[in-house]
Design an enzyme around this catalytic site. Structure first.
Site, PDB file in Angstrom:
ATOM      1  N   CYS A 187       0.908  -1.022   0.494  1.00 49.53           N
ATOM      2  CA  CYS A 187      -0.302   0.045  -0.005  1.00 49.53           C
ATOM      3  C   CYS A 187       0.838   0.934   0.269  1.00 49.53           C
ATOM      4  O   CYS A 187       0.327   1.979  -0.455  1.00 49.53           O
ATOM      5  CB  CYS A 187      -1.038  -0.414   1.682  1.00 49.53           C
ATOM      6  SG  CYS A 187      -2.238  -1.252   1.169  1.00 49.53           S
ATOM      7  N   ASP A 188       2.223   1.409   1.023  1.00 49.10           N
ATOM      8  CA  ASP A 188       2.875   2.663   0.804  1.00 49.10           C
ATOM      9  C   ASP A 188       3.481   2.357  -1.092  1.00 49.10           C
ATOM     10  O   ASP A 188       3.522   3.597  -1.117  1.00 49.10           O
ATOM     11  CB  ASP A 188       4.311   2.212   1.875  1.00 49.10           C
ATOM     12  CG  ASP A 188       4.111   2.767   2.815  1.00 49.10           C
ATOM     13  OD1 ASP A 188       3.464   3.831   3.036  1.00 49.10           O
ATOM     14  OD2 ASP A 188       4.544   1.544   4.378  1.00 49.10           O
TER      15      ASP A 188
END
Length: 416
Positions: A187-188
Site C-alpha cells: 500500500c505504501d
C-alpha cells in the site's frame, strides 16, 4: 519550470539524455516509505529533489532496516533504498528562522511533497492557501493513509493497517490461512506511485497553463484502485471476493504447481494451451474428460485437475519443465526467491540494480533499485547516493540567497 534553480545533481540516471524532469525542483518533506518512494521516482526522472528534514533526527527511515551499524549513522537500509539522488537540508519549522527558510524554498520550488497527517502543515502556518499565495505555480501533493477528508482522515497511515482496511488481506492466502498480509509494504508502494504519477501529470498542465495544483493522494484509495479485477468482480458482477491462494479465479489450470524440486507457475488460460499442456505431460485423456472439457468445467474441478497434473509434473524439476513449456507456448516459470530474481539474467540485462557510493563512514559501494522504465533505450538509475542528514544545508541555503553570516545565525538559532 524555475530555470534559475536548474540543478544537475538530483538524479538523471546512467545517461544525461534521460532526465525527463531536469530543471524541476521538488521539496520532499516526507518520511518512511510512501512519500519518499514518490520522491525517489521523481529524482530518478531527473528532478532536483531536496529532502527537508528535522534537525537532529530527520526521516524516521534513517533508523530503520536490517543493519544496526547503518541505522546508528542515520543511514538505515530503508532510507538508503528510497532516497538516492536527493539532497538533504535541515529546517526547524517551529522557529521563525526555519519558517523563513521554508517559505523561501517554496518560492523557488516547482513541487512540494509531504506525507504528514492532514492538517499538520496548515497548523505550522503553511496550508494550501498560504502556499499558493507564496507560489501560484506550485504543485502541492499530500500523501496520507486516507486522504484529506472523510471520517478516517486523522488515522495514522501504516501499511499493514491500510492492507486490512482495503480488503487486500481478505483475498490473500487460502480459505484456511487468510487474512494474510502481502509480503512487502504494497500500500505504501501503490500510494507512492500514485503520487508520483499525479505530480508528473500536474506538471504537464502547469507547463501548458501556468496553473499549480493541490493533489490529495490516499493510500487506501490507491490500494483499492490497484485491486482492479477483484473490485470489478464485486462492483459489476456482484461476486463476494474470496481468498484463492495461488489459484487464478478466472481460469484453470492457472496457479502454482509442485514439481520434482520446487514450485512452478503455470497459466494455461486458453483452451489450446491446456491441450498442449496435457499433450506434453502425456495426459491427453484429461482433454476428453468431461470434468475438464471447458474453462468453466476446469474452474469447477480445479482441485481434482491440480492433483492429476501434479502427478505428472513431479517427474521433472521446475527448471526442466520451464524449458519444455517455453518451447511449446505454455506460459510457465519457476517460483524463485528475491535474491534469485535480482541475480537473474533478465534483471541484469535491464540494468535495474544500480551501484552507488555508500555515504556511510565505512565507505565502499551499495546497490539500490533504479527506475522500472527505460527512457529512450536507457535504464535510469540514481546519480548520487542517499544524503547524510543535512548534508546539503549550507549549499541549498546559499542557492536561495543566504549569505555565510546568515546561515551561521540560523544555525545558532536552531532554525536549521
Amino acid at each position: 519550470m524555475n530555470e534559475e534553480h536548474e540543478h544537475d545533481i538530483g538524479g538523471g540516471g546512467s545517461d544525461a539524455s534521460v532526465g525527463l524532469l531536469a530543471g524541476i525542483r521538488v521539496l520532499d518533506m516526507t518520511n518512511v516509505l510512501a512519500g519518499p518512494f514518490a520522491g525517489y521516482q521523481l529524482a530518478l526522472m531527473g528532478a532536483d529533489v531536496i529532502k527537508i528534514e528535522t534537525p537532529g533526527t530527520g526521516d524516521l527511515a534513517r533508523q530503520l532496516g536490517d543493519s544496526a551499524e547503518l541505522s546508528s549513522e542515520r543511514l538505515g537500509t530503508s532510507f538508503l533504498a528510497q532516497n538516492s539522488g536527493k539532497r538533504s537540508v535541515t529546517v526547524n519549522l517551529k522557529t521563525a528562522g526555519g519558517k523563513e527558510v521554508f517559505e523561501r524554498l517554496v518560492t523557488r520550488a516547482d513541487v512540494l511533497l509531504e506525507n504528514f497527517r492532514p492538517g499538520v502543515l496548515e497548523r505550522l502556518g503553511f496550508g494550501w492557501d498560504r502556499l499558493r499565495s507564496v507560489n501560484p505555480g506550485l504543485v502541492y501533493c499530500a500523501v496520507s493513509g486516507f486522504g484529506a477528508d472523510g471520517p478516517m482522515r486523522t488515522r495514522p497511515a501504516y501499511d499493514q493497517v491500510v492492507q486490512g482496511l482495503s480488503g487486500i488481506m481478505s483475498v490473500t492466502g487460502t480459505r484456511d490461512t487468510a487474512p494474510l498480509r502481502v509480503g512487502y509494504p504494497v500500500c505504501d508502494s501503490f500510494g507512492g506511485l500514485a503520487a508520483a504519477f499525479a505530480v508528473s501529470s500536474a506538471l504537464v498542465r502547469r507547463q501548458r497553463t501556468g496553473q499549480g495544483a493541490y493533489l490529495d493522494t490516499s493510500m487506501l484509495d490507491a490500494a483499492l484502485t490497484s485491486m482492479g479485477w477483484v473490485v470489478s468482480d464485486h462492483l459489476i458482477a456482484g461476486r463476494e471476493p474470496t481468498p484463492m491462494g495461488n489459484e487464478n479465479i478466472t481460469s484453470a489450470p492457472s496457479g502454482t504447481f509442485r514439481t520434482a524440486d520446487g514450485a512452478l507457475n503455470i497459466a494455461a488460460n486458453k483452451q489450446e494451451q491446456f491441450e498442449i499442456l496435457c499433450r506434453i505431460l502425456d495426459r491427453l485423456e484429461l482433454v476428453d474428460d468431461p470434468r475438464f472439457a471447458t474453462r468453466e468445467d476446469r474452474k469447477l474441478n480445479r482441485d481434482v485437475l491440480r492433483e492429476e497434473l501434479e502427478t505428472s509434473l513431479k517427474a521433472k524439476s521446475a527448471a526442466e519443465w520451464d524449458e519444455i513449456f517455453l518451447g511449446v507456448g505454455v506460459p510457465a516459470a519457476p517460483v524463485v526467491s528475491v535474491p534469485q530474481a535480482l541475480r537473474s539474467e533478465q534483471v541484469a540485462r535491464r540494468g535495474l540494480v544500480a551501484t552507488v557510493e555508500s555515504p556511510a563512514a565505512c565507505g565502499g559501494t551499495l546497490q539500490v533499485l533504479g527506475l522500472p522504465t527505460h527512457v529512450d533505450g536507457h535504464p535510469v538509475s540514481p546519480a548520487t547516493p542517499a544524503p547524510r542528514l543535512g548534508e546539503h544545508t549550507d549549499e541549498i541555503l546559499a542557492e536561495i540567497g543566504y549569505g555565510r553570516s546568515e546561515i551561521d545565525r540560523l544555525r545558532e538559532d536552531h532554525a536549521i
